[in-house]
Write a protein that holds these residues in place. Structure first.
Motif, PDB file in Angstrom:
ATOM      1  N   ALA A  54       0.903  -1.404   0.318  1.00  0.00           N
ATOM      2  CA  ALA A  54      -0.045  -0.074  -0.119  1.00  0.00           C
ATOM      3  C   ALA A  54       0.458   0.764  -0.558  1.00  0.00           C
ATOM      4  O   ALA A  54       0.770   1.861  -0.783  1.00  0.00           O
ATOM      5  CB  ALA A  54      -1.145  -0.320   1.032  1.00  0.00           C
ATOM      6  N   GLY A  55       1.866   1.273   0.675  1.00  0.00           N
ATOM      7  CA  GLY A  55       2.917   2.590   1.232  1.00  0.00           C
ATOM      8  C   GLY A  55       3.610   2.794  -0.683  1.00  0.00           C
ATOM      9  O   GLY A  55       3.752   4.098  -0.871  1.00  0.00           O
ATOM     10  N   LEU A  56       4.078   1.639  -1.129  1.00  0.00           N
ATOM     11  CA  LEU A  56       4.866   1.953  -2.617  1.00  0.00           C
ATOM     12  C   LEU A  56       3.998   2.325  -3.678  1.00  0.00           C
ATOM     13  O   LEU A  56       4.033   3.381  -4.371  1.00  0.00           O
ATOM     14  CB  LEU A  56       5.321   0.283  -2.825  1.00  0.00           C
ATOM     15  CG  LEU A  56       5.626   0.263  -4.297  1.00  0.00           C
ATOM     16  CD1 LEU A  56       7.169   1.395  -3.977  1.00  0.00           C
ATOM     17  CD2 LEU A  56       6.109  -1.243  -4.571  1.00  0.00           C
ATOM     18  N   VAL A  57       2.582   1.658  -3.245  1.00  0.00           N
ATOM     19  CA  VAL A  57       1.313   1.844  -4.683  1.00  0.00           C
ATOM     20  C   VAL A  57       0.973   3.592  -4.517  1.00  0.00           C
ATOM     21  O   VAL A  57       1.085   4.069  -5.039  1.00  0.00           O
ATOM     22  CB  VAL A  57      -0.153   1.285  -4.144  1.00  0.00           C
ATOM     23  CG1 VAL A  57      -1.366   2.326  -4.718  1.00  0.00           C
ATOM     24  CG2 VAL A  57      -0.244  -0.204  -4.363  1.00  0.00           C
ATOM     25  N   GLN A  58       1.373   3.943  -2.847  1.00  0.00           N
ATOM     26  CA  GLN A  58       0.497   5.322  -2.540  1.00  0.00           C
ATOM     27  C   GLN A  58       1.975   6.472  -3.477  1.00  0.00           C
ATOM     28  O   GLN A  58       1.747   7.417  -4.016  1.00  0.00           O
ATOM     29  CB  GLN A  58       0.256   5.423  -1.185  1.00  0.00           C
ATOM     30  CG  GLN A  58       0.076   7.455  -0.724  1.00  0.00           C
ATOM     31  CD  GLN A  58      -0.047   7.344  -0.170  1.00  0.00           C
ATOM     32  OE1 GLN A  58      -0.140   6.410   2.056  1.00  0.00           O
ATOM     33  NE2 GLN A  58      -0.574   8.337   1.700  1.00  0.00           N
ATOM     34  N   ALA A  59       2.979   5.881  -2.927  1.00  0.00           N
ATOM     35  CA  ALA A  59       4.386   6.792  -3.409  1.00  0.00           C
ATOM     36  C   ALA A  59       4.153   6.582  -4.746  1.00  0.00           C
ATOM     37  O   ALA A  59       4.658   8.245  -5.442  1.00  0.00           O
ATOM     38  CB  ALA A  59       5.525   6.022  -2.837  1.00  0.00           C
ATOM     39  N   VAL A  60       4.341   5.896  -5.650  1.00  0.00           N
ATOM     40  CA  VAL A  60       4.680   5.420  -6.828  1.00  0.00           C
ATOM     41  C   VAL A  60       3.001   6.404  -7.003  1.00  0.00           C
ATOM     42  O   VAL A  60       3.359   7.793  -8.514  1.00  0.00           O
ATOM     43  CB  VAL A  60       4.108   4.768  -7.604  1.00  0.00           C
ATOM     44  CG1 VAL A  60       4.080   4.738  -9.207  1.00  0.00           C
ATOM     45  CG2 VAL A  60       5.339   3.512  -7.601  1.00  0.00           C
ATOM     46  N   GLY A  61       1.843   6.385  -6.739  1.00  0.00           N
ATOM     47  CA  GLY A  61       0.132   7.128  -7.237  1.00  0.00           C
ATOM     48  C   GLY A  61       0.915   8.875  -7.433  1.00  0.00           C
ATOM     49  O   GLY A  61       0.010   9.742  -7.763  1.00  0.00           O
ATOM     50  N   GLN A  62       1.562   9.137  -5.997  1.00  0.00           N
ATOM     51  CA  GLN A  62       1.965  10.426  -5.983  1.00  0.00           C
ATOM     52  C   GLN A  62       2.542  11.102  -6.698  1.00  0.00           C
ATOM     53  O   GLN A  62       2.855  12.485  -6.942  1.00  0.00           O
ATOM     54  CB  GLN A  62       2.102  10.753  -4.575  1.00  0.00           C
ATOM     55  CG  GLN A  62       0.828  10.614  -3.688  1.00  0.00           C
ATOM     56  CD  GLN A  62       1.187  10.816  -1.959  1.00  0.00           C
ATOM     57  OE1 GLN A  62       2.722  10.820  -1.492  1.00  0.00           O
ATOM     58  NE2 GLN A  62       0.361  11.010  -1.567  1.00  0.00           N
ATOM     59  N   LEU A  63       4.021  10.302  -6.765  1.00  0.00           N
ATOM     60  CA  LEU A  63       5.199  10.227  -7.994  1.00  0.00           C
ATOM     61  C   LEU A  63       4.633  10.123  -9.356  1.00  0.00           C
ATOM     62  O   LEU A  63       5.913  11.472 -10.055  1.00  0.00           O
ATOM     63  CB  LEU A  63       6.565  10.360  -7.693  1.00  0.00           C
ATOM     64  CG  LEU A  63       6.870  10.244  -6.381  1.00  0.00           C
ATOM     65  CD1 LEU A  63       8.141   9.211  -5.688  1.00  0.00           C
ATOM     66  CD2 LEU A  63       7.531  11.687  -6.794  1.00  0.00           C
ATOM     67  N   GLY A  64       4.184  10.258  -9.948  1.00  0.00           N
ATOM     68  CA  GLY A  64       3.117   9.446 -11.539  1.00  0.00           C
ATOM     69  C   GLY A  64       3.286  11.003 -12.585  1.00  0.00           C
ATOM     70  O   GLY A  64       3.978  10.978 -13.389  1.00  0.00           O
ATOM     71  N   PRO A  65       2.769  11.367 -12.032  1.00  0.00           N
ATOM     72  CA  PRO A  65       2.904  12.997 -12.732  1.00  0.00           C
ATOM     73  C   PRO A  65       3.788  13.366 -13.284  1.00  0.00           C
ATOM     74  O   PRO A  65       4.241  14.372 -13.785  1.00  0.00           O
ATOM     75  CB  PRO A  65       1.673  13.999 -12.162  1.00  0.00           C
ATOM     76  CG  PRO A  65       1.029  12.937 -11.030  1.00  0.00           C
ATOM     77  CD  PRO A  65       1.675  12.050 -10.948  1.00  0.00           C
TER      78      PRO A  65
END
Length: 118
Positions: A54-65
């Motif tokens: 979940a933490g990795l998903v959140q990090a990539v989701g926030q950094l994705g753009p």
């Protein structure tokens, strides 16, 4: 611009030091989904691995753009961490030949394919 590159590099290095790949990430993501869907009480190890996913998903989701164009992803407003975990788990199950790759690369690739920037 330099900050974005450093942040991306830091994210990659964190998982590189852990030597974690999709084979270790998928069970954690599945444990997270099982806890959400079925209310299953996870073991300590499952809880740790589920939180890691979940933490990795959140990090990539926030950094994705902010990632380079070929890696960029833009999750829609209101997308939840649980939704992201489901997307990543589904992508890994549908692409098992990539499970040996770095976990950050897998999450980034899944988000890039499911949430391309317009």
């Amino acid at each position: 611009m330099k900050f974005r590159h450093l942040l991306g590099l830091a994210l990659c290095l964190c998982s590189a030091f852990a030597l974690a790949d999709g084979n270790s990430l998928l069970p954690g993501c599945q444990a997270f989904i099982n806890a959400v869907d079925d209310g299953q009480t996870p073991t300590t190890t499952q809880a740790f691995k589920g939180g890691h996913c979940a933490g990795l998903v959140q990090a990539v989701g926030q950094l994705g753009p902010m990632l380079p164009p070929e890696m960029r992803s833009c999750a829609p407003d209101g997308a939840s961490i649980t939704q992201g975990v489901r997307i990543v788990a589904k992508w890994m199950k549908e692409n098992p030949s990539f499970l040996n790759l770095d976990e950050t690369a897998l999450v980034t690739t899944a988000f890039n394919q499911v949430y391309p920037c317009k």
